[in-house]
Motif scaffolding. Structure first.
Motif, PDB file in Angstrom:
ATOM      1  N   ASN A  64       0.994  -1.141   0.172  1.00 53.44           N
ATOM      2  CA  ASN A  64       0.000   0.078   0.112  1.00 53.44           C
ATOM      3  C   ASN A  64       0.840   1.087  -0.150  1.00 53.44           C
ATOM      4  N   ALA A  65       1.571   1.191  -0.970  1.00 53.35           N
ATOM      5  CA  ALA A  65       2.856   2.291  -1.108  1.00 53.35           C
ATOM      6  C   ALA A  65       2.510   3.800  -0.968  1.00 53.35           C
ATOM      7  N   CYS A  66       1.264   3.863  -1.598  1.00 52.40           N
ATOM      8  CA  CYS A  66       0.707   5.465  -1.468  1.00 52.40           C
ATOM      9  C   CYS A  66       0.797   6.091  -0.262  1.00 52.40           C
ATOM     10  N   PHE A  67       0.430   5.185   0.814  1.00 50.70           N
ATOM     11  CA  PHE A  67       0.215   5.670   2.613  1.00 50.70           C
ATOM     12  C   PHE A  67       1.591   5.989   2.902  1.00 50.70           C
ATOM     13  N   ASP A  68       2.733   5.237   2.622  1.00 46.72           N
ATOM     14  CA  ASP A  68       4.081   5.328   3.263  1.00 46.72           C
ATOM     15  C   ASP A  68       4.641   6.600   2.399  1.00 46.72           C
ATOM     16  N   ILE A  69       4.447   6.665   1.308  1.00 41.35           N
ATOM     17  CA  ILE A  69       5.341   7.664   0.499  1.00 41.35           C
ATOM     18  C   ILE A  69       4.611   9.125   0.810  1.00 41.35           C
ATOM     19  N   ASP A  70       3.222   8.980   0.953  1.00 43.79           N
ATOM     20  CA  ASP A  70       2.431  10.374   1.227  1.00 43.79           C
ATOM     21  C   ASP A  70       2.942  10.574   2.588  1.00 43.79           C
ATOM     22  N   MET A  71       3.078   9.949   3.642  1.00 42.20           N
ATOM     23  CA  MET A  71       3.533  10.128   4.903  1.00 42.20           C
ATOM     24  C   MET A  71       4.793  10.777   4.903  1.00 42.20           C
ATOM     25  N   LEU A  72       5.679  10.110   4.138  1.00 35.25           N
ATOM     26  CA  LEU A  72       7.006  10.584   4.005  1.00 35.25           C
ATOM     27  C   LEU A  72       7.332  12.044   3.447  1.00 35.25           C
ATOM     28  N   SER A  73       6.542  12.111   2.340  1.00 36.00           N
ATOM     29  CA  SER A  73       6.542  13.352   1.761  1.00 36.00           C
ATOM     30  C   SER A  73       5.712  14.409   2.488  1.00 36.00           C
ATOM     31  N   ALA A  74       4.975  14.249   3.283  1.00 29.85           N
ATOM     32  CA  ALA A  74       4.333  15.103   4.169  1.00 29.85           C
ATOM     33  C   ALA A  74       5.416  15.769   5.062  1.00 29.85           C
ATOM     34  N   ASP A  75       6.067  14.731   5.697  1.00 26.76           N
ATOM     35  CA  ASP A  75       6.898  14.819   6.952  1.00 26.76           C
ATOM     36  C   ASP A  75       8.189  15.746   6.318  1.00 26.76           C
ATOM     37  N   LEU A  76       8.520  15.521   5.231  1.00 26.05           N
ATOM     38  CA  LEU A  76       9.574  16.067   4.704  1.00 26.05           C
ATOM     39  C   LEU A  76       9.242  17.722   4.275  1.00 26.05           C
ATOM     40  N   LYS A  77       8.048  17.884   3.963  1.00 24.29           N
ATOM     41  CA  LYS A  77       7.654  19.175   3.746  1.00 24.29           C
ATOM     42  C   LYS A  77       7.373  20.114   5.108  1.00 24.29           C
ATOM     43  N   ARG A  78       7.032  19.171   6.043  1.00 24.29           N
ATOM     44  CA  ARG A  78       6.689  19.787   7.350  1.00 24.29           C
ATOM     45  C   ARG A  78       7.936  20.273   7.931  1.00 24.29           C
ATOM     46  N   TRP A  79       8.934  19.548   7.713  1.00 28.10           N
ATOM     47  CA  TRP A  79      10.440  19.862   8.340  1.00 28.10           C
ATOM     48  C   TRP A  79      11.384  20.719   7.237  1.00 28.10           C
ATOM     49  N   GLY A  80      10.698  21.344   6.223  1.00 29.39           N
ATOM     50  CA  GLY A  80      11.391  22.003   5.361  1.00 29.39           C
ATOM     51  C   GLY A  80      12.746  21.352   4.861  1.00 29.39           C
ATOM     52  N   LEU A  81      12.606  20.014   4.642  1.00 31.45           N
ATOM     53  CA  LEU A  81      13.546  19.186   3.880  1.00 31.45           C
ATOM     54  C   LEU A  81      13.285  19.007   2.372  1.00 31.45           C
ATOM     55  N   ALA A  82      14.232  18.571   1.895  1.00 32.73           N
ATOM     56  CA  ALA A  82      13.919  18.316   0.204  1.00 32.73           C
ATOM     57  C   ALA A  82      13.147  17.273   0.067  1.00 32.73           C
TER      58      ALA A  82
END
Length: 246
Positions: A123-141
């Protein structure tokens, strides 16, 4: 630089670059799984992440594994805590800072992608969406658009069995013995990676998918499943799903 980060980066650096004609059954894979404070990307956050580099020639014994416990700086949803066992107190005491841990996870994924080593997640969309959101949250690439293997999407396309398709039920169907308890990020990651071999054995067409064909094959498979699922939902008077795959 943490030891697990260094170990995985060194292993990826030593791995040969894979060609677009590499078959899924022969491909190295980077398994990925997360445990989170809840299910809403952008509001909830990752509290545990696992990456497993798998060489199919070496199998489980040759896996290179990285695990992170992360302080999300937001509260656990009680229902999520019941599932994954993490508490606010434990994460505050033992969790790494997300600016370091989340960045390391993303950098390892990006390094694997440069070698055309697919990211595998159930269910890759879940984990990738969570990671992408955390990267954005913390100002990471942000992540570059990844090459992905999703055993859930593949299973829906090839297996016409009825019943639930959680990771636990799917591994049972394919005869995969778990290494640890489900809803532990490492155990879930290894179990998901383990699915590719029996899938390719039972359904040889899966193993013969090339990396060049992989994403379009799964997108098409997801749309076919969604159309069928929406027909069933409609027959029950329920609203259709509108999700898309990566």
């Amino acid at each position: 630089m943490t030891p697990v980060f260094k170990q995985l980066m060194q292993a990826i650096d030593k791995a040969p670059a894979q060609g677009s004609d590499t078959l899924l059954c022969d491909s190295q894979l980077l398994g990925f799984d997360t445990e989170t404070t809840g299910t809403r990307a952008g509001k909830d956050a990752i509290v545990s992440a696992s990456l497993v580099l798998r060489d199919p020639a070496a199998g489980y014994q040759g896996d290179v594994v990285g695990e992170w416990i992360i302080n999300p700086h937001c509260a656990m949803n009680p229902k999520a805590s019941q599932v994954n066992g993490f508490t606010d107190e434990f994460l505050a005491q033992h969790g790494e800072e997300p600016t370091e841990a989340v960045d390391q996870v993303a950098r390892i994924i990006d390094a694997a992608q440069t070698k055309r080593i697919p990211l595998l997640a159930y269910n890759a969309c879940f984990d990738i969406d969570m990671l992408s959101a955390d990267l954005k949250r913390w100002g990471l690439a942000p992540l570059a658009e990844p090459l992905v293997v999703d055993p859930l999407v593949i299973d829906r396309a090839i297996s016409k069995r009825s019943g639930r398709r959680t990771l636990e039920y799917t591994t049972q169907y394919y005869g995969v013995e778990p290494h640890g308890d489900f809803h532990d990020a490492r155990a879930d990651t290894v179990a998901a990676v383990d699915l590719i071999k029996p899938m390719s054995t039972l359904y040889p067409q899966v193993g013969k998918i090339s990396l060049d064909e992989l994403m379009q094959w799964q997108r098409s498979a997801f749309e076919t499943w969604k159309e069928s699922f929406n027909e069933w939902l409609s027959s029950k008077g329920r609203r259709p799903v509108t999700d898309t795959w990566l």
